[in-house]
Scaffold this active site. Structure first.
Site, PDB file in Angstrom:
ATOM      1  N   SER A  58       9.356 -12.039   1.324  1.00  0.00           N
ATOM      2  CA  SER A  58      10.190 -13.220   1.130  1.00  0.00           C
ATOM      3  C   SER A  58      11.677 -12.877   1.246  1.00  0.00           C
ATOM      4  O   SER A  58      12.094 -11.746   1.001  1.00  0.00           O
ATOM      5  CB  SER A  58       9.938 -13.839  -0.241  1.00  0.00           C
ATOM      6  OG  SER A  58       8.566 -14.055  -0.445  1.00  0.00           O
TER       7      SER A  58
HETATM    8  N1  SAH Z   1       5.260 -11.358  -2.717  1.00  0.00           N
HETATM    9  C1  SAH Z   1       5.250 -10.835  -1.363  1.00  0.00           C
HETATM   10  C2  SAH Z   1       5.252 -11.937  -0.332  1.00  0.00           C
HETATM   11  C3  SAH Z   1       3.914 -12.011   0.226  1.00  0.00           C
HETATM   12  S1  SAH Z   1       3.540 -13.159   1.489  1.00  0.00           S
HETATM   13  C4  SAH Z   1       6.366  -9.860  -1.114  1.00  0.00           C
HETATM   14  O1  SAH Z   1       7.213  -9.672  -1.997  1.00  0.00           O
HETATM   15  O2  SAH Z   1       6.373  -9.240  -0.053  1.00  0.00           O
HETATM   16  C5  SAH Z   1       2.069 -13.850   0.774  1.00  0.00           C
HETATM   17  C6  SAH Z   1       0.923 -12.904   0.569  1.00  0.00           C
HETATM   18  O3  SAH Z   1      -0.114 -13.661  -0.037  1.00  0.00           O
HETATM   19  C7  SAH Z   1       0.323 -12.336   1.845  1.00  0.00           C
HETATM   20  O4  SAH Z   1       0.296 -10.949   1.770  1.00  0.00           O
HETATM   21  C8  SAH Z   1      -1.098 -12.916   1.883  1.00  0.00           C
HETATM   22  O5  SAH Z   1      -2.062 -12.046   2.420  1.00  0.00           O
HETATM   23  C9  SAH Z   1      -1.351 -13.185   0.411  1.00  0.00           C
HETATM   24  N2  SAH Z   1      -2.396 -14.167   0.093  1.00  0.00           N
HETATM   25  C10 SAH Z   1      -2.687 -15.336   0.705  1.00  0.00           C
HETATM   26  N3  SAH Z   1      -3.703 -15.969   0.078  1.00  0.00           N
HETATM   27  C11 SAH Z   1      -4.061 -15.185  -0.974  1.00  0.00           C
HETATM   28  C12 SAH Z   1      -5.050 -15.281  -2.005  1.00  0.00           C
HETATM   29  N4  SAH Z   1      -5.897 -16.313  -2.112  1.00  0.00           N
HETATM   30  N5  SAH Z   1      -5.118 -14.275  -2.897  1.00  0.00           N
HETATM   31  C13 SAH Z   1      -4.287 -13.202  -2.839  1.00  0.00           C
HETATM   32  N6  SAH Z   1      -3.341 -13.058  -1.892  1.00  0.00           N
HETATM   33  C14 SAH Z   1      -3.218 -14.029  -0.962  1.00  0.00           C
END
Ligand code: SAH
Length: 216
Positions: free
Chosen positions: A65
């Protein structure tokens, strides 16, 4: 070869121009954003873009993000230190690291196993001992360590997954991007007397939350 010092300067600038200038006030959040080495959470080819005012790709179609988003969501959780927090969507691990600098324990769930493993190595190398990564569908929460003082979802969902609200402590805060026809809105929810109080905050863009109570 890059120097650690260069990144410290970039971080200072990031915090001033993107975080403080846009109204983030929590001193704990500001101090933490100055400390966490964001450039070590992206691939080597993106190191010089790490402190830019935007999200970045981290592989598997996922993103880290934007710095402001991380700071704002962290501030919205109203953390004082000592809390147990649940994050859904570990991704690069950057948000988890920011939380880990402030609270006692961070439990974080990622659905893509390869990404979770890669991130685990980075967090280990950086010495974060209070971040615990699980692989699975985060829309189900993580019942075994519940209830949580605060929950943060870093992927866009059609609504708040019911298990997450259940696993939130009384007076706890939950921050989540919720999608509708027009796009995503960041929502903060509080649990008061077992009931939910919702605040709609501002528009945002996140990758989709995929799971039983997310998108299929
Ligand atoms: N917090 C992260 C941003 C991640 S982007 C950072 O600081 O980099 C969102 C993430 O959510 C992705 O890696 C994706 O694979 C994950 N995601 C999507 N659906 C999900 C679910 N049901 N359970 C766990 N992770 C999930």
């Amino acid at each position: 070869m890059w120097k650690k010092r260069d990144f410290e300067e970039q971080r200072e600038l990031m915090v001033r121009a993107q975080i403080i200038a846009r109204g983030i006030k929590d001193p704990l959040v500001i101090a933490t954003m100055k400390r966490v080495p964001r450039h070590l959470f992206v691939g080597e080819s993106l190191v010089y873009e790490a402190y830019g005012d935007h999200p970045l790709p981290i592989g598997d179609g996922q993103t880290i993000s934007q710095p402001y988003m991380v700071a704002s969501m962290t501030e919205l959780l109203e953390l004082k230190g000592g809390e147990r927090v649940l994050e859904i969507g570990t991704g690069s691990g950057y948000q988890a690291a920011v939380l880990a600098e402030i609270v006692r324990e961070v439990f974080t769930v990622e659905r893509i196993e390869s990404l979770a493993r890669r991130t685990e190595k980075i967090l280990d190398k950086l010495g974060y001992k209070n971040v615990f990564i699980s692989v699975g569908d985060g829309t189900l929460g993580l019942a075994e360590h519940s209830p949580y003082d605060a929950i943060i979802v870093t992927a866009g969902s059609p609504d708040v997954p019911p298990p997450l609200f259940e696993q939130l402590k009384e007076a706890g805060r939950l921050v989540i991007p919720i999608s509708d026809y027009y796009g995503q809105t960041l929502v903060r929810m509080r649990k008061k007397g077992g009931k939910e109080i919702r605040e709609r905050l501002y528009g945002c863009v996140f990758v989709p939350l995929v799971g039983k109570y997310g998108y299929r």
